[in-house]
Design a protein around this motif. Sequence first.
Motif, PDB file in Angstrom:
ATOM      1  N   ARG A   8     -67.449   4.494 -15.978  1.00 49.90           N
ATOM      2  CA  ARG A   8     -67.587   3.048 -16.209  1.00 49.90           C
ATOM      3  C   ARG A   8     -68.970   2.591 -15.283  1.00 49.90           C
ATOM      4  NH1 ARG A   8     -64.472   4.436 -19.054  1.00 49.90           N
ATOM      5  NH2 ARG A   8     -62.216   4.170 -19.294  1.00 49.90           N
ATOM      6  N   ILE A   9     -69.641   1.790 -16.171  1.00 49.32           N
ATOM      7  CA  ILE A   9     -71.098   1.074 -15.357  1.00 49.32           C
ATOM      8  C   ILE A   9     -70.844  -0.153 -15.505  1.00 49.32           C
ATOM      9  CG2 ILE A   9     -73.359   1.067 -15.873  1.00 49.32           C
ATOM     10  CD1 ILE A   9     -73.375   3.727 -17.042  1.00 49.32           C
ATOM     11  N   HIS A  10     -70.901  -0.717 -14.506  1.00 50.01           N
ATOM     12  CA  HIS A  10     -70.746  -2.429 -14.223  1.00 50.01           C
ATOM     13  C   HIS A  10     -72.101  -2.905 -14.339  1.00 50.01           C
ATOM     14  CE1 HIS A  10     -66.428  -1.914 -13.051  1.00 50.01           C
ATOM     15  NE2 HIS A  10     -66.905  -0.759 -12.652  1.00 50.01           N
ATOM     16  N   ILE A  11     -72.339  -3.884 -15.032  1.00 52.42           N
ATOM     17  CA  ILE A  11     -73.530  -4.480 -15.382  1.00 52.42           C
ATOM     18  C   ILE A  11     -73.461  -6.121 -14.829  1.00 52.42           C
ATOM     19  CG2 ILE A  11     -75.324  -5.263 -17.177  1.00 52.42           C
ATOM     20  CD1 ILE A  11     -73.887  -3.312 -18.853  1.00 52.42           C
ATOM     21  N   THR A  12     -74.529  -6.423 -14.132  1.00 55.15           N
ATOM     22  CA  THR A  12     -74.627  -7.610 -13.482  1.00 55.15           C
ATOM     23  C   THR A  12     -75.161  -8.871 -14.654  1.00 55.15           C
ATOM     24  OG1 THR A  12     -76.497  -7.346 -12.404  1.00 55.15           O
ATOM     25  CG2 THR A  12     -74.505  -7.182 -11.028  1.00 55.15           C
ATOM     26  N   SER A  13     -74.542  -8.876 -15.812  1.00 59.10           N
ATOM     27  CA  SER A  13     -75.139  -9.762 -16.646  1.00 59.10           C
ATOM     28  C   SER A  13     -73.959  -9.784 -17.799  1.00 59.10           C
ATOM     29  CB  SER A  13     -76.247  -9.325 -17.513  1.00 59.10           C
ATOM     30  OG  SER A  13     -76.635 -10.183 -18.276  1.00 59.10           O
ATOM     31  N   ASN A  14     -74.213 -10.602 -18.867  1.00 56.07           N
ATOM     32  CA  ASN A  14     -72.919 -10.786 -19.752  1.00 56.07           C
ATOM     33  C   ASN A  14     -73.809 -10.777 -21.226  1.00 56.07           C
ATOM     34  OD1 ASN A  14     -73.925 -13.446 -20.712  1.00 56.07           O
ATOM     35  ND2 ASN A  14     -73.149 -14.234 -18.896  1.00 56.07           N
ATOM     36  N   PRO A  15     -72.949 -10.502 -22.107  1.00 59.53           N
ATOM     37  CA  PRO A  15     -73.172 -10.325 -23.557  1.00 59.53           C
ATOM     38  C   PRO A  15     -74.157 -11.524 -24.065  1.00 59.53           C
ATOM     39  CG  PRO A  15     -71.194  -9.723 -23.440  1.00 59.53           C
ATOM     40  CD  PRO A  15     -71.557 -10.404 -22.168  1.00 59.53           C
ATOM     41  N   HIS A  16     -73.768 -12.698 -23.586  1.00 64.64           N
ATOM     42  CA  HIS A  16     -74.741 -13.712 -24.209  1.00 64.64           C
ATOM     43  C   HIS A  16     -76.228 -13.733 -23.470  1.00 64.64           C
ATOM     44  CE1 HIS A  16     -75.763 -18.032 -25.364  1.00 64.64           C
ATOM     45  NE2 HIS A  16     -76.178 -18.184 -23.984  1.00 64.64           N
ATOM     46  N   ARG A  17     -76.270 -13.331 -22.002  1.00 61.54           N
ATOM     47  CA  ARG A  17     -77.664 -13.308 -21.652  1.00 61.54           C
ATOM     48  C   ARG A  17     -78.476 -12.048 -21.939  1.00 61.54           C
ATOM     49  NH1 ARG A  17     -78.040 -13.381 -16.247  1.00 61.54           N
ATOM     50  NH2 ARG A  17     -75.805 -12.794 -15.938  1.00 61.54           N
ATOM     51  N   ALA A  18     -77.603 -10.834 -22.274  1.00 66.17           N
ATOM     52  CA  ALA A  18     -78.160  -9.689 -22.708  1.00 66.17           C
ATOM     53  C   ALA A  18     -77.518  -9.073 -24.096  1.00 66.17           C
ATOM     54  CB  ALA A  18     -77.660  -8.726 -21.605  1.00 66.17           C
ATOM     55  N   PRO A  19     -78.035 -10.067 -25.135  1.00 69.44           N
ATOM     56  CA  PRO A  19     -77.428  -9.472 -26.374  1.00 69.44           C
ATOM     57  C   PRO A  19     -78.147  -8.082 -26.875  1.00 69.44           C
ATOM     58  CG  PRO A  19     -79.302 -11.115 -26.671  1.00 69.44           C
ATOM     59  CD  PRO A  19     -78.867 -11.180 -25.067  1.00 69.44           C
ATOM     60  N   VAL A  20     -79.311  -7.821 -26.536  1.00 71.36           N
ATOM     61  CA  VAL A  20     -79.742  -6.675 -26.986  1.00 71.36           C
ATOM     62  C   VAL A  20     -79.255  -5.424 -26.397  1.00 71.36           C
ATOM     63  CG1 VAL A  20     -82.143  -5.044 -27.090  1.00 71.36           C
ATOM     64  CG2 VAL A  20     -82.156  -7.421 -27.343  1.00 71.36           C
TER      65      VAL A  20
END
Length: 364
Positions: A231-243
């Motif tokens: 599980r890799i936790h990303i400090t962003s969200n799909p809206h801000r990181a669509p690519v």
Amino acid sequence: MNIFVIATTLQAGGGITIYKQFLSHLPEHIGQNKYWIFVNPVLPQVVIEGVIYISFPLQSKIKRTLFEDKLLKAEITKLRVKPDVVVSLQNKGYKCFNACKQLVYFHQSLPLYPGSYNPFKRSERYLFNYKHIFPRLVKRTWVKNTQFVVQTPVVKKRFASYFDIPLENVHVCFPDIEKIDPSQGEIHDWGDECFHFLYVSACAKYQNGITLIKAVELLYKKNPDLASKIRIHITSNPHRAPVMYKQIQKHGVADNFIFEDSIKHDLLMNYYKSISALLFPSSIETVGLPMLEAAAFGTPEIVADVDYAHYVVDGYEGVTYKNVEDYGAWAEAIENACNNKRIIIPLVQIRESEWFTFFKLTQG
């Protein structure tokens, strides 16, 4: 002396951090000088004896362009004050003050590193501009013998070479770093039997999220049971990181990546104490703060094999450097982080503030 400080276009990110640190150290260095600070109104305006703030509500790019040759000149005329020193906290210089000493804090490292960005892709257009347009614009604003401040020796070397600036005109002022007490905080309960990793990133192209996606994809071919538990936790969200989000879906690894959005400071510290490793494949950074934060807890790190990373966590035994284009090497390093638990001596931060170097340079 009258010292003009320009911080009118700083609105977010590292620039605001620089501005806040500048203000925090100003009282002990101000002496008999008078500071005139031209600021964007979103920035804090701390009451300091000998400091006058002039607010510029510059929101549009057009107004920012006009500021250089019209708004600032008009304001200076009204003030009826001539500067002895001009300090820019935002990369640019000021031709209208070519008769006095200028000090420019340069904090945009993207032009200094290799990188290919497509101006016709919305997600890469701003990177293209910073890589190709920005350096040309700022260089035209620097007057002869401008003194520059950068954050690390690595950036100093690259900056001087890229802009053809004499090394003696470039000075290093490492930013203040929060001192972390590794005994504070607590182990986070993930509530499962998975291996958790942290990817602190806004998911820009140069931060190489695709490296992690393809590494996990390779792990499914090599060790599917283990891969299913990552599980890799990303400090962003799909809206801000669509690519990044679309690539995760495309490669069929959606179960492995968790978009956390921004993580509050206390929880982030708990994550550092609890993860199997920090994943930091970014090819371009000035400092790379997450590496220092994770190292303070003795957390394993898998990071890009780039000069800035070697400098920032030099001597830390918990770091593994990997070429961001070698997806197999990243897959192997992630697998090792899951299988090989070991005690790592935390990297103790004993660096003293270097802002005295900056303020020494402001003296006429």
